[in-house]
Scaffold this active site. Structure first.
Site, mmCIF file in Angstrom:
data_model
loop_
_atom_site.group_PDB
_atom_site.id
_atom_site.type_symbol
_atom_site.label_atom_id
_atom_site.label_comp_id
_atom_site.label_asym_id
_atom_site.label_seq_id
_atom_site.Cartn_x
_atom_site.Cartn_y
_atom_site.Cartn_z
ATOM 1 N N TYR A 153 21.034 37.978 86.378
ATOM 2 C CA TYR A 153 22.053 36.924 85.744
ATOM 3 C C TYR A 153 22.314 36.044 87.028
ATOM 4 O O TYR A 153 22.742 36.316 88.300
ATOM 5 C CB TYR A 153 23.452 37.673 85.367
ATOM 6 N N ASP A 255 20.212 34.577 95.262
ATOM 7 C CA ASP A 255 21.572 34.472 94.699
ATOM 8 C C ASP A 255 22.090 35.716 95.172
ATOM 9 O O ASP A 255 22.034 36.821 94.740
ATOM 10 C CB ASP A 255 21.160 34.743 93.120
ATOM 11 N N LYS A 283 32.102 35.555 94.998
ATOM 12 C CA LYS A 283 32.638 36.746 94.878
ATOM 13 C C LYS A 283 33.286 37.057 96.335
ATOM 14 O O LYS A 283 34.613 36.775 96.653
ATOM 15 C CB LYS A 283 31.899 37.710 94.480
#
Ligand code: PLP
Length: 447
Positions: A153, A255, A283
């Site tokens: 994702y 990522d 995050k």
């Protein structure tokens, strides 16, 4: 520990959910919180988080390994971060549409932490940061295709929200998957710019670079697969990916939205010893506040410098985000921070492995540092299709419900992760292992 039959003491969450559903489609503001992502019959509504704990709207307290799906690496409401944000708002403001000196202070910290990052741009979310990285890769190489891997994702933008968890009937052959849109509404033809590959398969990457290398701008990957549970790269795989891309003039984009600032100050790339061309962080960087970053090689980033590739945003590098990230990175840089985090995390991962093995359940606990997931599977899982074929989702669901009813919170999806924060203690872990022992017996009884 709070022993609670799941959902029998969460009536207020149910009432709040019904009220929310009247005005919010699905009753929540992100797919990951929805009933169709496993939160049945309704998600828990949160009253507050404190350190390693969350209290729901009915007053039940849980040891929290959901951790907001990753941002709360310092636990909930870390005082240093809260204070930095409050100070900034009270004394200086929030949004100026002009730079503050604090932005370069933050950028210096990021550049100092990550050898692959010579320059960095800040934004708000992982989705944005990935969008910027892929745009920059296309501009730098003059090529259009992006390789991405089934089961990963990279945010919800039209260009990459493909083949996250496709149904295998639609997804084409194992060796050469077809792009499958996350759902309706994607612009027609975007997928022509995507090549979908199985992960942990260097030969598949080599083949596609051999045939399409001149069209490929970037290979976009998580360094660990963290969006199909937790899957580690096989030995040599990321090294092969680095060599194949470098040789073909393809940019390697890591990522690190989940792994960044979590597996160490230098993220997964530091821990695994791979140097990507561009990287994306979010995050863990903000200690619970929305902030993200995209950075890498100076020659690539210079396209932004010259204004050729535009990166905009009213809220990028807003005062709250920068104050939070600066305070968070100061905490993460304290001596011993990651050693302590890893020690508590290893206690959990190894402890869970022991509990499930001792019970004789077909389970493996896979992870690195404060990131892990339990696979209920007879076979080890190397990629998305193996997860679809071999992982026992029904058993995971019973595991999740058993743990929740014993006061341990994590996401109901087997394809999500458990996160550990600096606020979790050895006592939290031991209480979690007690809950796991009970739950394992319940699973064996088939209750
Ligand atoms: C690996 C990865 N990349 C990108 C994203 C998107 O980040 P955001 O939710 O901040 O847009 C996520 C979100 O979970 C992620 O796990």
């Amino acid at each position: 520990m709070n022993y609670m039959p799941a959902h029998s003491r969460t009536a207020r969450s149910g009432v709040l959910f019904d009220a929310a559903r009247r005005v919010i489609p699905g009753g929540v503001n992100s797919t990951a919180r929805a009933t169709w992502s496993g939160w049945t019959p309704y998600p828990l509504f949160v009253e507050r988080g404190t350190g390693s704990r969350i209290e729901d709207a009915d007053g039940n307290v849980y040891i929290d390994y959901l951790l907001g799906l990753g941002p709360m690496i310092l636990g909930h409401r870390p005082p240093e971060v809260t204070q930095a944000v409050v100070d900034f708002i009270e004394n200086r403001g929030t949004v100026f549409a002009l730079p503050t000196a604090d932005e370069a202070v933050l950028a210096e910290k990021i550049v100092a932490a990550l050898p692959s990052v010579e320059q960095v741009r800040l934004c708000n979310t992982g989705t944005e940061a990935v969008l910027y990285a892929t745009r920059l890769a296309r501009a730098f190489t003059g090529r259009h295709k992006i390789v991405r891997f089934e089961g990963m994702y990279h945010g919800f933008s039209d260009a990459v929200y493909w083949s996250k968890h496709p149904s295998l009937e639609k997804a084409g052959p194992d060796s050469r998957p077809q792009p499958v849109a996350q759902g309706p509404g994607m612009p027609k033809g975007v997928e022509a710019n995507l090549i979908i590959l199985p992960w942990n398969d260097a030969d598949a990457l080599r083949d596609v670079v051999w045939t399409h290398g001149h069209e490929i701008a970037a290979v976009l990957t998580e360094p660990l697969m963290c969006n199909t549970g937790c899957i580690l790269p096989e030995p040599g795989y990321l090294e092969a990916m680095r060599a194949i891309t470098a040789e073909a003039g393809i940019l390697l984009i890591f990522d690190e939205v989940i792994t960044g600032f979590r597996l160490g100050l230098a993220g997964a790339q530091g821990r695994l010893g791979i140097k990507p061309d561009l990287s994306v962080f979010a995050k863990g960087l903000g200690g619970g506040f929305p902030v993200a970053a995209m950075g890498g090689r100076r020659d690539v980033m210079s396209l932004v410098d010259q204004g050729r590739v535009s990166m905009a945003g009213t809220y990028t590098a807003n005062g709250i985000a920068i104050a939070a990230a600066n305070a968070t990175l100061d905490m993460l840089a304290r001596p011993g921070f990651y050693e302590n985090l890893d020690a508590v995390s290893d206690r959990l991962r190894l402890g869970l492995e022991d509990v499930l093995q001792d019970a004789g359940l077909p389970a493996h606990v896979v992870g690195l540092g404060p990131l892990m997931q339990v696979w209920f599977s007879e076979k080890p899982i190397r990629n998305y299709r193996e997860a679809e074929r071999h992982a026992d989702q029904a058993l995971f669901d019973r595991w999740w419900r058993g743990m929740l009813s014993r006061g341990v919170l994590f996401h109901p999806g087997a394809y999500e992760n458990l996160f550990v924060s600096a606020a979790h203690s050895a006592e939290d872990v031991d209480a979690t292992l007690d809950a796991a022992r009970d739950t394992a017996q319940e699973l064996l009884r088939g209750a």
